[in-house]
Design an enzyme around this catalytic site. Sequence first.
Site, PDB file in Angstrom:
ATOM      1  N   GLY B  74       0.810  -1.160   0.004  1.00  0.00           N
ATOM      2  CA  GLY B  74       0.199  -0.052  -0.019  1.00  0.00           C
ATOM      3  C   GLY B  74       0.865   1.207   0.033  1.00  0.00           C
ATOM      4  O   GLY B  74       0.406   2.124   0.637  1.00  0.00           O
ATOM      5  N   CYS B 132       0.159   1.234  -9.547  1.00  0.00           N
ATOM      6  CA  CYS B 132       0.118   0.494  -8.364  1.00  0.00           C
ATOM      7  C   CYS B 132      -1.349  -0.172  -8.098  1.00  0.00           C
ATOM      8  O   CYS B 132      -2.059   0.813  -7.844  1.00  0.00           O
ATOM      9  CB  CYS B 132       0.711   1.136  -7.286  1.00  0.00           C
ATOM     10  SG  CYS B 132       0.794   0.284  -5.686  1.00  0.00           S
ATOM     11  N   GLY B 219       6.584 -12.121  -9.406  1.00  0.00           N
ATOM     12  CA  GLY B 219       7.010 -13.473  -9.484  1.00  0.00           C
ATOM     13  C   GLY B 219       7.135 -14.322 -10.428  1.00  0.00           C
ATOM     14  O   GLY B 219       6.334 -13.881 -11.397  1.00  0.00           O
ATOM     15  N   THR B 268      10.831  -9.256  -7.195  1.00  0.00           N
ATOM     16  CA  THR B 268      10.726 -10.484  -6.111  1.00  0.00           C
ATOM     17  C   THR B 268      11.952 -11.622  -6.213  1.00  0.00           C
ATOM     18  O   THR B 268      11.909 -12.255  -5.166  1.00  0.00           O
ATOM     19  CB  THR B 268       9.118 -11.300  -6.481  1.00  0.00           C
ATOM     20  OG1 THR B 268       8.494 -10.272  -6.627  1.00  0.00           O
ATOM     21  CG2 THR B 268       8.730 -12.229  -5.623  1.00  0.00           C
TER      22      THR B 268
HETATM   23  C1  LIG Z   1       6.636  -6.034  -1.985  1.00  0.00           C
HETATM   24  C2  LIG Z   1       6.460  -5.331  -3.510  1.00  0.00           C
HETATM   25  C3  LIG Z   1       6.352  -3.985  -3.444  1.00  0.00           C
HETATM   26  C4  LIG Z   1       6.206  -3.132  -4.513  1.00  0.00           C
HETATM   27  N1  LIG Z   1       5.988  -1.739  -4.758  1.00  0.00           N
HETATM   28  C5  LIG Z   1       6.217  -1.053  -5.647  1.00  0.00           C
HETATM   29  C6  LIG Z   1       6.160   0.378  -5.600  1.00  0.00           C
HETATM   30  O1  LIG Z   1       6.124   1.032  -4.823  1.00  0.00           O
HETATM   31  N2  LIG Z   1       6.205   1.183  -6.800  1.00  0.00           N
HETATM   32  C7  LIG Z   1       5.895   0.441  -8.064  1.00  0.00           C
HETATM   33  O2  LIG Z   1       6.204   1.100  -9.230  1.00  0.00           O
HETATM   34  N3  LIG Z   1       6.195  -1.088  -8.156  1.00  0.00           N
HETATM   35  C8  LIG Z   1       6.195  -1.810  -7.017  1.00  0.00           C
HETATM   36  N4  LIG Z   1       6.358  -3.031  -6.966  1.00  0.00           N
HETATM   37  C9  LIG Z   1       6.055  -3.796  -8.404  1.00  0.00           C
HETATM   38  C10 LIG Z   1       7.647  -4.380  -8.736  1.00  0.00           C
HETATM   39  O3  LIG Z   1       8.259  -3.260  -8.834  1.00  0.00           O
HETATM   40  C11 LIG Z   1       7.444  -5.125 -10.184  1.00  0.00           C
HETATM   41  O4  LIG Z   1       7.074  -4.402 -11.303  1.00  0.00           O
HETATM   42  C12 LIG Z   1       6.792  -6.442  -9.965  1.00  0.00           C
HETATM   43  O5  LIG Z   1       6.885  -6.924  -8.544  1.00  0.00           O
HETATM   44  C13 LIG Z   1       6.939  -7.336 -10.835  1.00  0.00           C
HETATM   45  O6  LIG Z   1       8.153  -7.866 -10.674  1.00  0.00           O
HETATM   46  P1  LIG Z   1       8.799  -9.079 -10.076  1.00  0.00           P
HETATM   47  O7  LIG Z   1       7.993 -10.200 -10.562  1.00  0.00           O
HETATM   48  O8  LIG Z   1      10.183  -9.095 -10.524  1.00  0.00           O
HETATM   49  O9  LIG Z   1       8.661  -8.659  -8.803  1.00  0.00           O
HETATM   50  C14 LIG Z   1       6.241  -3.668  -5.899  1.00  0.00           C
HETATM   51  C15 LIG Z   1       6.567  -5.302  -5.778  1.00  0.00           C
HETATM   52  C16 LIG Z   1       6.462  -5.844  -4.645  1.00  0.00           C
HETATM   53  C17 LIG Z   1       6.632  -7.347  -4.644  1.00  0.00           C
END
Ligand SMILES: Cc1cc2nc3c(=O)[nH]c(=O)nc-3n(C[C@H](O)[C@H](O)[C@H](O)COP(=O)(O)O)c2cc1C
Lengths: 309, 309, 283, 283
Positions: B74, B132, B219, B268
Amino acid sequence: MYPVDLTTHIAGMTLRNPVLTSSGTYGFGEEYAAYCPVEALGGITLKGITPLARLGNPVPRLAETPAGLLNSVGLENPGLEEFLKSYLPKVRKLPTAVIANISGFSLEDYVQMASALQQDSGLAALEVNISCPNVKHGGMHFGTDPKSAEEVIAAVKAVTDLPIIAKLSPNVTDIVGMAQAVQRGGANALSLINTLLGMRIDLDRQRPVLANTFGGLSGPAIRPVAVRMVWQVSQAVDLPIIGMGGITTWQDAVEFLLAGATAVSIGTGNFVNPQAPLEIIQGINDYCEKNGLTSVRELIGLAQKVLNS
Amino acid sequence: MYPVDLTTHIAGMTLRNPVLTSSGTYGFGEEYAAYCPVEALGGITLKGITPLARLGNPVPRLAETPAGLLNSVGLENPGLEEFLKSYLPKVRKLPTAVIANISGFSLEDYVQMASALQQDSGLAALEVNISCPNVKHGGMHFGTDPKSAEEVIAAVKAVTDLPIIAKLSPNVTDIVGMAQAVQRGGANALSLINTLLGMRIDLDRQRPVLANTFGGLSGPAIRPVAVRMVWQVSQAVDLPIIGMGGITTWQDAVEFLLAGATAVSIGTGNFVNPQAPLEIIQGINDYCEKNGLTSVRELIGLAQKVLNS
Amino acid sequence: MLTEGQVVVHERFGDEDQRLRRLVLKGPMAKTAQAGQFVAILVQDSSISSFDPLLRRPISLAEISSDQDEITLLYRIQGRGTEILAKAQCGERLSVMGPLGKGFSLPEAGELWLVAGGIGIFPLYALAQSAHTQGLTVRLFWGGENKSFLESAGLAQWQALGIDLHLCTLDGSLGQKGLVTEGVQARLSQLVGPTKAVPETSQVQIRVATCGPARMMQAVSKLCMEFQVPVEVSLEERMGCAVGACLGCVCTLMDASGALIHKKVCLDGPVFRGEEVVWDVSC
Amino acid sequence: MLTEGQVVVHERFGDEDQRLRRLVLKGPMAKTAQAGQFVAILVQDSSISSFDPLLRRPISLAEISSDQDEITLLYRIQGRGTEILAKAQCGERLSVMGPLGKGFSLPEAGELWLVAGGIGIFPLYALAQSAHTQGLTVRLFWGGENKSFLESAGLAQWQALGIDLHLCTLDGSLGQKGLVTEGVQARLSQLVGPTKAVPETSQVQIRVATCGPARMMQAVSKLCMEFQVPVEVSLEERMGCAVGACLGCVCTLMDASGALIHKKVCLDGPVFRGEEVVWDVSC
Ligand SMILES: Cc1cc2nc3c(=O)[nH]c(=O)nc-3n(C[C@H](O)[C@H](O)[C@H](O)COP(=O)(O)O)c2cc1C
Ligand SMILES: Cc1cc2nc3c(=O)[nH]c(=O)nc-3n(C[C@H](O)[C@H](O)[C@H](O)COP(=O)(O)OP(=O)(O)OC[C@H]3O[C@@H](n4cnc5c(N)ncnc54)[C@H](O)[C@@H]3O)c2cc1C
Ligand SMILES: Cc1cc2nc3c(=O)[nH]c(=O)nc-3n(C[C@H](O)[C@H](O)[C@H](O)COP(=O)(O)OP(=O)(O)OC[C@H]3O[C@@H](n4cnc5c(N)ncnc54)[C@H](O)[C@@H]3O)c2cc1C
Ligand SMILES: Cc1cc2nc3c(=O)[nH]c(=O)nc-3n(C[C@H](O)[C@H](O)[C@H](O)COP(=O)(O)O)c2cc1C
Ligand code: FES
Ligand code: FES
């Protein structure tokens, strides 16, 4: 047979239990006979058919992904005529609710198939797939534009006396808007969800793994998205929902029921465990018992009630 | 350091290699120092900030799913003022490209933050998170409507001299349309993808696992969707793409590059293996060598070229 | 049939660098099994389910001893799934679907020629055994990369059968240097002269069963058709359900009318008549 | 620090039906470790990666022997992750992050009271050891479901320490019948009369460290605040990164100014001052 009442009512059908098998993953109902007797199931949904026979896409049609499966079968099917001639006579005799699944590339396609499939066909319902992501301009267009979705459902509804189940694509911005549209169109129930559009690339061949480049993502990987959509839609429309997307264990199935689904459907899960439907029926029963519920219907949307209480 | 030229150019930035870390998964760049020296990275993207400090959502904020993670943090963050005061002075000194990530709930929010962050801040670029999915009417609205997306990017672009990276939500019907919209708005690059909206239900408590009900799915589970979107968008717009979504191994990263991404970002994946970025940089290098490529830039969109040749 | 096969033997097969394994499973699946059929194994610790990798892995039956309720599988560690399979301990129980598909047909009499490329040899051993016990003359044409591969992949077992072996390797380190098809062609020509049909009246009725890379099976089929020798091929394709329900594994055949049709490798095959298979398709 | 911990002991701990395990890992992580810290273990066969389950599992240090480079973990098989962990064989190497977080603080002198609920006892053993060696008077208040649980969860070890034990069980099958907090309250009242502060001048300086269910730690904190006894609690929360980068694991504290703030259980904790923790929050 089960101490808990598993009977489920959906779109005018009365199912002996809320567990169905999903279109495209269960052939025409006979392939899994040696693993799972159809009479044990709430019902089965047949492979999607189109007006004309289709050979579908070239192979490879399948690619594994983490906890998921990409498929680009491309709606291979014998076509309406052959279906009526060679398949319907057999499937209508199956001792379970049999749901036909129709796909098309124009309003006329859908109307043509719906007109040919009526109550007297022995089918229990018609699932209208407006969401198959595999075929270029295939169902896609209908599945992502509320207006055309409403139109196709209304058109189909007008020409058949079978209950209509609208199967929605998850590849949309506003799943609730799509659900409301098909409700306006007169759908009797919803199937949520079809596959998410995805792809994989082969590092050795440096080209897409699937001959068709894109495929539909199914399996446990998509379950969180499917549960979310069932949750959102069940709050916004008052149509019964057949929840699907990654269901492989009884826990998965209960999750969908708690989220607001009236029944569940098993697709890719059958590939992992061909007896999954049986174990899931038993598991749902035991979960109800453990929680002192006399009917599975008490599970429907229970998590929403708990949250709002 | 590496026999292969890993230098990557994106949105006016020159990165020592194409591997970044993703917003919200890498704090403010110091948390992983003991596992992965930032100077080894192409760059890092900071946790999303908003004009005012936010405590974010209640816990539980995390739930595991098959090959995936749901989060509902959030947008907890110290707010713009505190960021400028206590964080920026530190992060600007980090020996790598530092990208700030901004989120807002109105056009004014975005403009306010962008105005406060200019070249002289020492930041390399501004990633505008219009996607987001965790915050009620949070970025969501901007991220799913092309017109507002274009507006917010244009507005941000007008008030800062930093390169603008538009971060898109995958929860849309038409990702290409969104990409084209932010290109019209003046974005210098794209980040694809943010999380898919999902949820999980706890069978014992019969309520959503996440206190916020919904969360963003990240993920390996979402990788096929992310690769597909990178593939589609890179064909339709001529902006460099930072590909992300489920990257955990070097093979995953190469898949994104072959699909059309200019750089990749690890989110992730860091949780699973805090040294993933290092192994991925090495793996990309070795893959290039094995394939006789002298520059990583030759990998960008290679699978599309192979397919169309 | 879905059963639990108990691992009774699980060992390295040949040189470690060939990454081959021999797995013997005890269970009811052996009873009805036929050469050319396969099983679909869940490559995960069945006690704790993990959905990565998700799908079962198809492996052919390399030996069938229905009297001992045992099937033998020979496989190469290809990727993650087979790597996980390779960790199965003796005594462990694996979830097995099968026997699946349609196997090779056994001629009444005459000569059965087996033509194998690489690890395509594995399913042919079960066929050789049943043909042998049925008193047919069996002849093996087997091509591999080199001596080390052939020896690792079970050459000794084949020699023990006491049948004619026509071996070849790409580097000539064992048998003829070259492709297995050359050996087959040579032998056929020898019998009946270059590209002339084996006369119906000929005292030797020859049938061919082949398994290996698609290109090689295609060449063998072409050869057999020239010489009018019936040929069966064992195809391979990615599988989802393995029972004919998902249409993931189709191959293309030409039917009597000359029309292209799809068949399911898992259900209608993996063994098909070589004459019918359309090898180069994009539909 | 990311290291490979080699499994040197991995055994059932107590009755099988308690599903407890004792895992001793050899590795450099022991050197800097402190009581109250934890490690994040990859619960998958590190040789073949599977992403289901995806996340590491946090487990506290139950014993630290830096001289032998060994840490001992005691855990309950809760779900799939710990079930997979339980299959790790001796000699296997597990991917371990840690030691992580902020542990318990050791008073200079005086009495250290340990208050444990259920398996909250595990991290307290390491604390008891270091306190004991430092010559502090250690006293344990431990509540569990029944005799069988307490015995399974390491009662003998504690008795071996030769410290005062105040045991209680829900069913009275061992020690007092009832809640552990009652024992603590009784003892405190005994010392200084009902809910009066331990006088600063009192010769005994008492400090409390507690670990167990949130409700129980909340009660203990409340009690300690009444008696003005400093208390440390070890919190638990779902974790993603385990290093403070994802904000997945926050807890709520009240700062000096009375404002609610978030802290990261993984980085700022898991040990916090009980006085600061805000237990019933929805923000
Ligand atoms: C715990 C968590 C917090 C995140 N916070 C943000 C954020 O503040 N702003 C944003 O643009 N993306 C945020 N994301 C999204 C990630 O930057 C990324 O776009 C998304 O997790 C997909 O990539 P991944 O599968 O490698 O995690 C967040 C993801 C996770 C898991
Ligand atoms: C009917 C049939 C019988 C087979 N019999 C044998 C056998 O007796 N011995 C043996 O060693 N192998 C056999 N195979 C091939 C075997 O199924 C694959 O090697 C195995 O599935 C690879 O899985 P993996 O996870 O180890 O590799 P993955 O990481 O999944 O893939 C590695 C490579 O294996 C190939 N592959 C993956 N899945 C399949 C599949 N379902 N079908 C074909 N190729 C695939 C892909 O091209 C990929 O490049 C058979 C395949 C089929 C369809
Ligand atoms: C700092 C810290 C120290 C811990 N120390 C110990 C210890 O020394 N011994 C021990 O037995 N357990 C300890 N735990 C709890 C342990 O991490 C969980 O039991 C474990 O992660 C469960 O994983 P699972 O896959 O087996 O169960 P899952 O199937 O993931 O979940 C089973 C149950 O475990 C709980 N759980 C799952 N993940 C976590 C998590 N990351 N944090 C807290 N609860 C979780 C959930 O409530 C769920 O209901 C600790 C947790 C934390 C945060
Ligand atoms: C191989 C395959 C073929 C499919 N064919 C169809 C189809 O013809 N019509 C249709 O509506 N859905 C089709 N689907 C979608 C499934 O019915 C189901 O909606 C989707 O797979 C999600 O459920 P699952 O994760 O349980 O598989 C197909 C899915 C798979 C995997
Ligand atoms: S694998 Fe499903 S039809 Fe063959
Ligand atoms: S687990 Fe990521 S901040 Fe604590």
